[in-house]
Design an enzyme around this catalytic site. Structure first.
Site, PDB file in Angstrom:
ATOM      1  N   ALA A 102      35.310  41.618  49.681  1.00  0.00           N
ATOM      2  CA  ALA A 102      35.342  42.507  50.844  1.00  0.00           C
ATOM      3  C   ALA A 102      36.251  43.717  50.629  1.00  0.00           C
ATOM      4  CB  ALA A 102      35.786  41.731  52.082  1.00  0.00           C
ATOM      5  N   GLN A 212      35.621  38.455  58.340  1.00  0.00           N
ATOM      6  CA  GLN A 212      35.998  37.345  59.216  1.00  0.00           C
ATOM      7  C   GLN A 212      34.924  37.029  60.258  1.00  0.00           C
ATOM      8  OE1 GLN A 212      38.641  35.498  58.809  1.00  0.00           O
ATOM      9  NE2 GLN A 212      39.795  36.722  57.346  1.00  0.00           N
ATOM     10  N   CYS A 232      32.280  38.854  52.324  1.00  0.00           N
ATOM     11  CA  CYS A 232      32.584  38.150  51.082  1.00  0.00           C
ATOM     12  C   CYS A 232      32.232  36.680  51.228  1.00  0.00           C
ATOM     13  CB  CYS A 232      34.045  38.322  50.685  1.00  0.00           C
ATOM     14  SG  CYS A 232      35.215  37.621  51.857  1.00  0.00           S
ATOM     15  N   ALA A 233      32.107  36.001  50.089  1.00  0.00           N
ATOM     16  CA  ALA A 233      31.648  34.607  50.087  1.00  0.00           C
ATOM     17  C   ALA A 233      32.746  33.611  50.423  1.00  0.00           C
ATOM     18  CB  ALA A 233      31.042  34.266  48.727  1.00  0.00           C
ATOM     19  N   HIS A 234      33.977  33.872  49.979  1.00  0.00           N
ATOM     20  CA  HIS A 234      34.995  32.820  50.088  1.00  0.00           C
ATOM     21  C   HIS A 234      35.516  32.617  51.512  1.00  0.00           C
ATOM     22  CE1 HIS A 234      39.052  34.860  50.333  1.00  0.00           C
ATOM     23  NE2 HIS A 234      38.311  35.899  49.981  1.00  0.00           N
ATOM     24  N   THR A 272      27.524  44.037  35.214  1.00  0.00           N
ATOM     25  CA  THR A 272      26.673  42.850  35.236  1.00  0.00           C
ATOM     26  C   THR A 272      26.966  42.004  36.468  1.00  0.00           C
ATOM     27  OG1 THR A 272      26.600  42.789  32.821  1.00  0.00           O
ATOM     28  CG2 THR A 272      26.016  40.763  33.976  1.00  0.00           C
ATOM     29  N   CYS A 357      47.213  38.746  52.844  1.00  0.00           N
ATOM     30  CA  CYS A 357      47.554  39.917  52.048  1.00  0.00           C
ATOM     31  C   CYS A 357      48.922  40.483  52.401  1.00  0.00           C
ATOM     32  CB  CYS A 357      46.489  40.996  52.228  1.00  0.00           C
ATOM     33  SG  CYS A 357      44.855  40.471  51.685  1.00  0.00           S
TER      34      CYS A 357
END
Length: 432
Positions: A102, A212, A232-234, A272, A357
């Site tokens: 993100a 979120q 984002c995935a996590h 990639t 963060c």
């Protein structure tokens, strides 16, 4: 071409990692440690890991290699995942650009749009909130150093922006409004549909940091008139290191890339594509699409339980944010208790005093200060994150341990003793 390759990812002999990592073991707390920090990250859902592992071992080709079966298999899997992610937010798969997370998506959105305007020799103005995630605020400060004008709007004491403030801030050179879907510290949900409608009427692009929000609340980019969306995935029980930026195609959002190279991802993000991570992202998105409502009700019930236990057993406790916010983010202020001291007393419970963060900083939360909280209250705040795998018995343990720790710490507080004796601290003239 991709449609004809669906059979390429059918692998009957692939390993079944679920036999090695059953769900109850994957989320086992070991009887001691409890994880309530899901705003910082989430555990990978075992079903996601099942989907990913073959792409590290058997289906390991480069998805951009078009001359052999290994590449075709990987490409087919990446495109399937792109469709799964797109389905979660109601967009066309071609509008999904895969990134590393993100933070990169936010940088690409803000720098990409403003950079295109600057490249044309035009002035650029961005509108955002004082409570946005640090990666938005720091990116905006960087853009200011490069000639972009930025307006940082205040929020109410519940963390919600006033639509009229957004309306009044839009100028002739405004190119982008960037307002997050769900705040990572207090769970406030912003009125995305109203903001999107306003931006559409004024001809301004609308970006939302939905890291979120995606997979937790219903988001439809077309219904909400969102032009760019970061995710984002996590944060949705997928792997770390993979994210995406939704970029509207019609009407086309014009932007410049951050990374140049082979021209992958519509030329906006060369490099990639990590097919195992993308496959995991896609599977996580698919699970969220199917189970979001059930997850939400589960989280809502546990959130209510935790808040009620705090209100019943801790005097003067303050729940920060909006009552209509996302229930899985419970930010609580415990007056006369230092937040960091409380965390030390709850060392077997994974909690946070703010965004991951910024949690290493000893400064009080800038988000809580933007809500009007003083430094003392901001320093006394803890965030409790409730997720898919959180159990009711864990909430009982956490609530009871927190109540006990708060009582112990308050017994050592001379200020709390003065308050108990009926002394009004606001009327005391303190000397340095």
């Amino acid at each position: 071409m991709i449609g004809g390759l669906k059979s390429c990812i059918e692998q009957p002999s692939l390993p079944k990692p679920s036999t090695l990592l059953p769900q109850d073991k994957a989320c086992d707390t070991g009887g001691k440690r409890i994880f309530l920090d899901v705003q910082s990250t989430t555990p990978v859902d075992p079903r996601v890991l099942d989907a990913m592992l073959p792409f590290y071992t058997t289906v390991f080709g480069n998805p951009h290699s078009r001359t052999h079966r290994y590449g075709w298999q990987a490409e087919a899997a990446v495109e399937k995942a792109r469709s799964q992610v797109a389905s979660l937010i109601g967009c066309d798969p071609k509008e999904i650009i895969f990134t590393s997370g993100a933070t990169e998506s936010n940088n690409l959105a803000l720098k990409g749009v403003s950079g295109f305007k600057l490249k044309e020799g035009k002035a650029a103005h961005i509108i955002t909130l004082q409570t946005e995630h640090k990666c938005i605020l720091d990116t905006c400060r960087n853009l200011e150093e490069n000639g972009v004008e930025v307006t940082y709007l205040p929020v109410g004491n519940d963390g919600v922006v006033d639509i009229d403030d957004v309306k009044k801030s839009i100028k002739e050179n405004t190119v982008l409004v960037s307002i997050g879907a769900v705040n990572s510290e207090i769970g406030t949900v912003q009125p995305l549909k109203e903001i999107g409608m306003l931006c559409k009427e004024r001809g301004v692009l609308f970006h939302t940091d939905a890291a979120q929000g995606v997979g937790k609340i219903q988001i439809d980019v077309n219904e909400m008139n969102i032009d760019l969306l970061s995710m984002c995935a996590h944060k949705i029980y997928g792997p770390k290191g993979i994210g995406a930026l939704y970029v509207r195609r019609r009407p086309r959002v014009r932007m410049v890339p951050l990374i140049n190279g082979g021209g992958q991802e519509r030329g906006l993000r060369s490099g990639t594509v990590a097919s195992p991570l993308v496959v995991g992202f896609g599977k996580a998105a698919e699970i969220c699409s199917k189970e979001m409502k059930r997850d939400f009700e589960h989280i809502k019930e546990l959130s209510k339980k935790l808040k009620n236990m705090f209100k019943k057993n801790i005097e003067g406790v303050i729940i920060n944010g909006s009552e209509k916010g996302f229930p899985g983010c419970v930010n609580v202020s415990f007056p006369f208790v230092e937040g960091e001291s409380l965390l030390m007393h709850l060392k077997d419970i994974a909690l946070s005093s703010g965004s991951a963060c910024t949690s290493a900083s000893l400064e009080p939360s800038y988000v809580l200060r933007a809500l009007g909280r003083d430094d003392e209250l901001a320093h006394s705040s803890i965030r409790f994150g409730i997720g898919r795998f959180t159990m009711a018995k864990e909430i009982d343990i956490v609530a009871n341990k927190t109540v006990e720790a708060v009582q112990k710490l308050r017994e050592m507080s001379p200020l709390y003793e003065m308050v108990k004796e009926g002394i009004d601290l606001s009327k005391i003239s303190w000397t340095s």
